[in-house]
Design an enzyme around this catalytic site. Structure first.
Site, PDB file in Angstrom:
ATOM      1  N   GLU A 120     -14.596  -7.155   8.021  1.00 46.73           N
ATOM      2  CA  GLU A 120     -13.252  -6.692   7.688  1.00 46.73           C
ATOM      3  C   GLU A 120     -12.584  -7.718   6.778  1.00 46.73           C
ATOM      4  O   GLU A 120     -13.157  -8.772   6.483  1.00 46.73           O
ATOM      5  CB  GLU A 120     -12.434  -6.443   8.958  1.00 46.73           C
ATOM      6  N   HIS A 238       0.316  -3.239   9.606  1.00 43.70           N
ATOM      7  CA  HIS A 238      -0.998  -2.830   9.118  1.00 43.70           C
ATOM      8  C   HIS A 238      -0.809  -2.058   7.820  1.00 43.70           C
ATOM      9  O   HIS A 238       0.072  -1.209   7.721  1.00 43.70           O
ATOM     10  CB  HIS A 238      -1.703  -1.953  10.162  1.00 43.70           C
ATOM     11  N   ARG A 285      -4.218  -9.270   5.470  1.00 41.43           N
ATOM     12  CA  ARG A 285      -3.420  -8.071   5.753  1.00 41.43           C
ATOM     13  C   ARG A 285      -2.013  -8.109   5.176  1.00 41.43           C
ATOM     14  O   ARG A 285      -1.505  -7.096   4.715  1.00 41.43           O
ATOM     15  CB  ARG A 285      -3.339  -7.850   7.269  1.00 41.43           C
ATOM     16  N   HIS A 346       2.165  -3.097  13.605  1.00 42.06           N
ATOM     17  CA  HIS A 346       0.854  -2.988  14.242  1.00 42.06           C
ATOM     18  C   HIS A 346       0.608  -4.025  15.331  1.00 42.06           C
ATOM     19  O   HIS A 346       0.151  -3.696  16.417  1.00 42.06           O
ATOM     20  CB  HIS A 346      -0.220  -3.105  13.167  1.00 42.06           C
ATOM     21  N   ARG A 381      -2.393 -12.570  11.511  1.00 41.97           N
ATOM     22  CA  ARG A 381      -3.612 -12.418  12.312  1.00 41.97           C
ATOM     23  C   ARG A 381      -4.812 -11.981  11.473  1.00 41.97           C
ATOM     24  O   ARG A 381      -4.722 -11.032  10.706  1.00 41.97           O
ATOM     25  CB  ARG A 381      -3.383 -11.394  13.426  1.00 41.97           C
TER      26      ARG A 381
END
Length: 539
Positions: A120, A238, A285, A346, A381
């Site tokens: 990811e 997100h 992100r 998120h 994160r």
């Protein structure tokens, strides 16, 4: 009011709470047993919505190493990740994952029975385990729920919300007061060990991937009890939630879809991420989120699109069965059609400050999972680190409690008596309040003013507007039902987030200030606590 006692009380039934219950029961002497409290039904939590997977630095994955994972986590954390926390969690991932397998958790494997790893954003190698294709959280939670339900030494309270922690004059947690929404009864539970595993705060925002129960309950409980909070301004949005409104949240389009090659595009199919970062769709992100949001603002559109048609259709169907199914229900064939996506709240990087054994600043009170702030995530994160933190810290608190004598309190002081008396008072007459309207107004305030882009004017307006809502919701302690307790918690946590965001005069990770675009050279955690009834930032 009913009174009871337990050696350990766990509040929350996500992966952190479930795994902690199983490990504590397995390892710790519990003369008065263990209680698991959940305000919904067992198994309904943020954890089950975690699609992408769980980071695992496994010895059999020769391409990976703890050094590589530590480096990736710290880079993503925007200078705020705690090295020792990152190192501890990374180094314990192999043993904890293998322990999960013993509890019936299954991860996807290839035709040779080897664990499958995916990649990811911001990960340098494939190191993410998944289960059920794109239903990792749900599959882990189901396995652990089954083991908890089968365990006769773990008692379960469903439809029960914790409303106040019992903390004595020596700052020792002695238990918790809970409210059963089905029976409308209160119960005082004495315990020398209370573990908060209540999850996140996504429902504070108009758009979120979180379920309806993510209302910041644990943050409010611990703050009101006097615990130190950390980094409350850091809310992760997100970048790719399905831009079709559901009843209470938006469906997550996992980052793993981009990890497998999907591209972010505009309505004409033109890719745009190269304008924002050299790693394009695999940038951290916060960068991808702001890129999507910027494209939406620039073109005055409610969403951008994710193009997954470049991925083999058979692979798409096998790897992302739930995403494929959900999109098809909305007339979208992800093998051929663009997926409309937009950012949504998120994950919460901030929370109750803890060490690696889950200990808070209050003796006898622990916090694990999303409600805690260990220093792992920093200001942004790294994808799929959250489930790993849940299980490692649950394992760690159980290991610590092995050497602790869990005796329930025999005496209560004046502080505890005052707390209990508030809920015993039968003379309080409460009139019903329109919580739905107030909640909607709060969510709009947070999305518009304490969201992806922030500035001083907006944050001050948010604080003022939240204070107006508080005046319209005159509940000091006792409430009429679960929804009121949730709103009470949401109003408190919203004000803490807004105040913390106002206090951090820089842009870092998920906290982006339009009026303070630079990142300060000297990086520090923000910490606050409640002293004499007032908000106090810890120097």
């Amino acid at each position: 009011m009913k009174y009871s006692k337990y050696s350990t009380v766990i509040v929350g039934s996500g992966i952190a709470g479930l795994y902690a219950a199983l490990k504590i029961e397995q390892q710790v002497d519990l003369p008065d047993g263990i209680l698991l409290v959940t305000k919904s039904k067992l198994g309904e939590s943020n954890s089950r919505y975690a699609q992408g997977g769980m980071v695992a630095v496994m010895k059999e994955n020769k391409a990976d190493s703890t050094a590589s994972h530590i480096s990736d986590t710290i880079k993503a954390g925007a200078g705020l990740s705690d090295f020792n926390a990152v190192k501890y969690i990374s180094e314990h991932s192999d043993s904890v994952v293998k322990d999960l397998l013993k509890f019936g958790v299954e991860f996807d494997r290839d035709e040779n029975n080897n664990l499958c790893f995916t990649r990811e954003a911001a990960h340098s190698v494939r190191r993410i385990l998944h289960s059920g294709g794109d239903a990792t959280g749900k599959m882990i939670e189901q396995a652990l729920c089954k083991k908890v339900e089968e365990n006769k030494n773990i008692e379960i309270y469903e439809e029960t919300i914790a409303v106040e922690l019992l903390v004595d004059s020596n700052s020792q947690c002695k238990g918790v007061i809970v409210y059963n929404d089905a029976t409308q009864e209160y119960e005082t539970i004495y315990s020398s060990c209370v573990i908060l595993a209540t999850g996140g705060i996504g429902q504070l925002y108009k758009y979120t991937t979180n379920p309806i129960g993510a209302t910041g309950d644990g943050i409010a409980l611990a703050f009101n009890a006097g615990a130190v909070m950390q980094d409350l301004e850091f809310v992760q949005f997100h970048p790719t939630a399905l831009a079709i409104d559901g009843e209470e949240n938006r469906f997550l389009i996992s980052e793993a879809v981009r990890g497998e090659g999907a591209k972010l595009v505009d309505a004409d199919g033109i890719e745009f991420m190269a304008k924002y970062h050299e790693k394009k769709e695999l940038a951290p992100r916060d960068i991808v989120t702001r890129a999507n949001y910027n494209e939406m603002l620039k073109n005055n559109l409610p969403n951008v699109y994710l193009n997954a048609s470049c991925i083999d259709s058979k692979m798409l169907a096998k790897r992302f069965p739930n995403i494929s199914k959900k999109c098809l229900e909305n007339g979208i064939d992800i093998a051929h059609d663009f997926i409309p996506v937009a950012p949504a709240a998120h994950y919460y990087m901030g929370g109750i400050k803890t060490d690696m054994k889950g200990a808070t600043s209050i003796n006898g009170l622990f916090a694990i999972g999303e409600v805690s702030s260990t220093g792992l995530h920093g200001g942004n994160r790294l994808a799929s680190n959250s489930l790993l933190e849940c299980v490692v810290c649950a394992y760690s608190v159980a290991d610590f409690l092995k050497s602790t004598e869990l005796k329930t309190p025999k005496q209560i002081d004046e502080n505890l008596k005052k707390a209990i008396d508030k809920y015993n008072d039968e003379d309080i007459i409460l009139e019903e309040i329109d919580t739905i309207s107030l909640k909607s107004r709060l969510q709009n305030i947070m999305w518009e003013c304490v969201g992806i882009l922030r500035d001083e004017k907006g944050l001050l307006n948010a604080i003022e507007d939240i204070n107006i809502l508080k005046k319209e919701f005159p509940r000091e302690s006792k409430c009429l039902n679960k929804e009121e307790y949730e709103l009470k918690n949401m109003l408190l946590v919203a004000s803490l987030i807004a105040q913390s965001a106002l206090n951090r005069r820089e842009s870092r990770g998920a906290h982006y200030r339009l009026d303070y675009l630079d990142t300060e050279e000297n990086c520090t955690h923000s910490q606050l606590t409640k002293k004499e009834g007032e908000l106090s930032f810890v120097k």
